[in-house]
Design an enzyme around this catalytic site. Structure first.
Site, short mmCIF file in Angstrom:
data_model
loop_
_atom_site.label_atom_id
_atom_site.label_comp_id
_atom_site.label_asym_id
_atom_site.label_seq_id
_atom_site.Cartn_x
_atom_site.Cartn_y
_atom_site.Cartn_z
N LYS A 66 0.72 -1.22 0.17
CA LYS A 66 0.07 -0.01 -0.03
C LYS A 66 1.02 1.35 -0.12
CE LYS A 66 -1.75 2.76 2.81
NZ LYS A 66 -1.51 4.09 2.21
N CYS A 125 13.55 10.29 7.65
CA CYS A 125 13.41 9.89 9.23
C CYS A 125 15.01 10.00 9.68
CB CYS A 125 13.27 8.19 9.02
SG CYS A 125 14.31 7.36 7.79
N GLU A 143 10.06 15.68 15.78
CA GLU A 143 10.47 15.64 14.60
C GLU A 143 9.70 16.43 13.39
OE1 GLU A 143 9.01 11.92 11.99
OE2 GLU A 143 11.11 11.68 11.47
P1 NAD Z 1 2.25 8.24 8.06
O1 NAD Z 1 2.35 7.55 9.31
O2 NAD Z 1 1.22 9.27 8.07
O3 NAD Z 1 1.78 7.20 6.89
C1 NAD Z 1 2.70 6.09 6.53
C2 NAD Z 1 1.72 5.11 5.76
O4 NAD Z 1 1.01 4.44 6.70
C3 NAD Z 1 1.01 5.60 4.58
O5 NAD Z 1 1.00 4.56 3.72
C4 NAD Z 1 -0.33 5.67 5.24
O6 NAD Z 1 -1.53 5.70 4.47
C5 NAD Z 1 -0.49 4.75 6.29
N1 NAD Z 1 -1.18 4.46 7.35
C6 NAD Z 1 -1.52 5.59 7.91
N2 NAD Z 1 -2.54 5.44 9.17
C7 NAD Z 1 -2.53 4.04 8.87
C8 NAD Z 1 -3.44 3.14 10.06
N3 NAD Z 1 -4.26 3.54 10.94
N4 NAD Z 1 -3.51 1.96 9.50
C9 NAD Z 1 -2.39 1.68 8.39
N5 NAD Z 1 -1.70 2.44 7.78
C10 NAD Z 1 -2.01 3.62 8.04
O7 NAD Z 1 3.70 8.71 7.63
P2 NAD Z 1 4.18 9.69 6.42
O8 NAD Z 1 3.90 10.84 6.58
O9 NAD Z 1 3.73 9.07 4.89
O10 NAD Z 1 5.78 9.30 6.49
C11 NAD Z 1 6.63 10.26 7.36
C12 NAD Z 1 7.04 9.50 8.41
O11 NAD Z 1 7.61 8.13 8.08
C13 NAD Z 1 8.04 10.04 9.44
O12 NAD Z 1 7.85 10.29 10.68
C14 NAD Z 1 9.28 9.64 9.08
O13 NAD Z 1 10.14 9.69 9.93
C15 NAD Z 1 9.13 8.09 8.86
N6 NAD Z 1 9.73 7.38 8.04
C16 NAD Z 1 10.66 6.55 8.81
C17 NAD Z 1 11.47 5.75 8.10
C18 NAD Z 1 12.43 4.82 8.78
O14 NAD Z 1 13.12 3.93 7.99
N7 NAD Z 1 12.47 4.76 10.11
C19 NAD Z 1 11.69 6.03 6.62
C20 NAD Z 1 11.22 6.79 6.01
C21 NAD Z 1 10.08 7.75 6.78
#
Ligand code: NAD
Length: 479
Positions: free
Chosen positions: A174, A283, A382
């Site tokens: 997804k 991240c 963050e």
């Molecule tokens: P997000 O948590 O808003 O969304 C991530 C994904 O989760 C999306 O596909 C979203 O649709 C899905 N999602 C949202 N709510 C959900 C739910 N209740 N159940 C299942 N899926 C759900 O994050 P974002 O804004 O897309 O990405 C940014 C974040 O990701 C930042 O906090 C960043 O640090 C983190 N990140 C971490 C890494 C790592 O490897 N540690 C890498 C890249 C990004």
């Protein structure tokens, strides 16, 4: 506006039957495409297609056939890197030159896990019981769900797909609702590579409906999630209720420590790159730069000089180093962090939205905030924007204490020419990755993941294989 995209289920492109969302180009604020929000029924169809593919051939496919398919996919991604990079760049704003690099990097990841496909095996275990043979089998879980964010969509999808497929799982991906197009384009290459229908599926949509349906689906055995810490907690709670395995790659607030004996020029450049790359939407952004007091002013001057030349603008231009933030909400959030810091710290560079030709997009200037204390909001949360906080420190002990005074634990950095100090400090930083005299180095061969609120499990390296396999012990009584 482009056409409405489709889901990729069971090897076919299927028109979505629920609502749609509009995907915007963050450089212009203009629509790029409509995409369907996957319904619970569509998620169910994708999970069933994956399970069918797993049960009817993929589980028993020879390791070498899996390896060859993965290598074919890697070749296709590498040879289409320019085009798929452009799709990603328009969709989420990372400069095109960098998204091409990201595609090449994703191809290398796949090659690495293709190499593992025929090297995943169990052990024979000598027992004290007479006339016995005992051995372990390392088996795939079944159906994996990959939930992907928007900030490096291609590589973060591949970090999950490559090890999951090498281990013999089928997968449902997804992509993020903020930038789904590169992952959808990737599905064309999956089909072209010749993966059997259903082995890889993709359902677009948001978190509330599509992501939740995937997390809740009883047919999913393992959830590989990358995203924010707050979302990760929700995913983990709901997966925990069903005793599903999870791998969580979450947020960070990483500290980059610069000691007085370091190569200050190199440290200033890498501190800038480490925070501003991908508009700070990483991240592993080195968003807290801890600088020893005796070199503070010199360092600040150098990092300002570097950041002042960091080319911000149209991501499709080859000279651009930094594109826009992902959307209006993110822009407002980033500027609010800067405003909040104005009271107690000094905005040494940037801190404003960019206008002129860039006024329609979500562009901010590279921003440096000096005189930050670690208890300020700007140092604790963050930001996910190009905002670098400079925090002075007196000695090694204080630097380590500040670095670890955070709920996160994704990465850390040490700049020093003292070999003893480098290893001493690396050992004490509470983070899944520590860089010495560099920043941002990530490789397929090495484990990547978080301590504390930055995650559970590892992507990359042989460690990722643990996420996608389970161990069966076979005990044989011999006559
Ligand atoms: P997000 O948590 O808003 O969304 C991530 C994904 O989760 C999306 O596909 C979203 O649709 C899905 N999602 C949202 N709510 C959900 C739910 N209740 N159940 C299942 N899926 C759900 O994050 P974002 O804004 O897309 O990405 C940014 C974040 O990701 C930042 O906090 C960043 O640090 C983190 N990140 C971490 C890494 C790592 O490897 N540690 C890498 C890249 C990004």
């Amino acid at each position: 506006m482009g056409a409405t995209t489709k889901h990729f289920i069971g090897g076919e492109w299927r028109t979505g039957e629920g609502s749609t969302m509009t995907d915007l180009n963050p450089s212009t604020g203009k629509p790029l495409a409509e995409f369907p929000v996957g319904t619970a029924e569509e998620v169910d169809a994708a999970v069933r297609a994956a399970r069918d593919a797993f049960d009817n051939g993929w589980r028993d496919a020879t390791p070498s056939s899996r390896r060859k398919l993965l290598l074919k996919l890697a070749d296709l991604i590498a040879s289409n890197a320019t085009e798929i990079g452009k799709v990603a760049s328009e969709d989420m704003g990372m400069p095109w030159a960098f998204t091409i690099g990201e595609a090449m990097f994703a191809a290398e990841y796949i090659e690495y896990y293709a190499g593992w496909a025929d090297k995943i095996h169990g052990d024979t275990i000598p027992l004290s019981a007479p006339n016995t043979l005992d051995y372990t089998l390392r088996e795939p879980i079944g159906v994996a769900a990959a939930i992907v964010p928007w900030n490096s969509p291609l590589s973060l999808a591949i970090w999950k797909m490559a090890p999951a497929l090498a281990c013999g799982n089928a997968i449902v991906v997804k992509p993020s609702e903020l930038a789904p197009l590169a992952v959808l384009r990737l599905m064309d290459l999956v089909a072209e590579a010749g993966f059997p229908p259903g082995v890889v599926n993709c359902v677009s949509g948001d978190g509330a409906l599509t992501g939740s349906a995937l997390v809740e689906h009883p047919g999913v055995g393992v959830i590989a999630f990358t995203g924010g810490t707050a979302t990760g907690r929700k995913v983990a709670e709901r997966a925990g209720a069903q005793l599903k395995r999870v791998s969580l790659e979450l947020g960070g607030k990483s500290a980059n420590i610069v000691f007085a004996d370091a190569d200050i020029d190199a440290a200033a450049v890498q501190a800038g790159v480490g925070c501003f790359i991908n508009t700070g939407q990483q991240c592993i952004a080195g968003s807290r730069v801890l600088v020893e007091e005796s070199i503070h002013d010199t360092f600040l001057e150098k990092v300002i000089a570097f950041a002042s030349n960091w080319a911000t603008g149209d991501p499709l231009q080859p000279t651009t180093q930094m594109g826009p933030l992902i959307n209006e909400a993110s822009l407002e959030r980033v500027l609010a962090f800067v405003d909040d810091a104005r009271g107690g710290a000094e905005i040494a560079l940037g801190g404003e939205r960019l206008g002129g030709d860039l006024a329609d997009g979500y562009f901010v200037a590279p921003t440096i905030v000096a005189g930050v204390r670690n208890d300020m909001r700007i140092a604790r949360e963050e930001i996910f924007g190009p905002v670098l906080s400079i925090i002075p420190f007196r000695d090694e002990a204080e630097a380590i204490a500040i670095a670890n005074d955070t709920e996160y634990g994704l990465a850390g950095g040490v700049w020093t020419n003292d070999l003893h100090r480098a290893h001493r400090v690396a050992r004490q930083i509470q983070a899944g990755t520590v860089w010495v005299n560099t920043w941002l180095a990530v490789n397929p061969q090495t484990p990547f993941g978080g301590y504390k609120a930055s995650g559970i499990g590892r992507e990359g390296g042989k460690e990722a294989l643990d996420v996608y396999t389970q161990i069966k012990n076979v005990y044989v009584q011999l006559r």
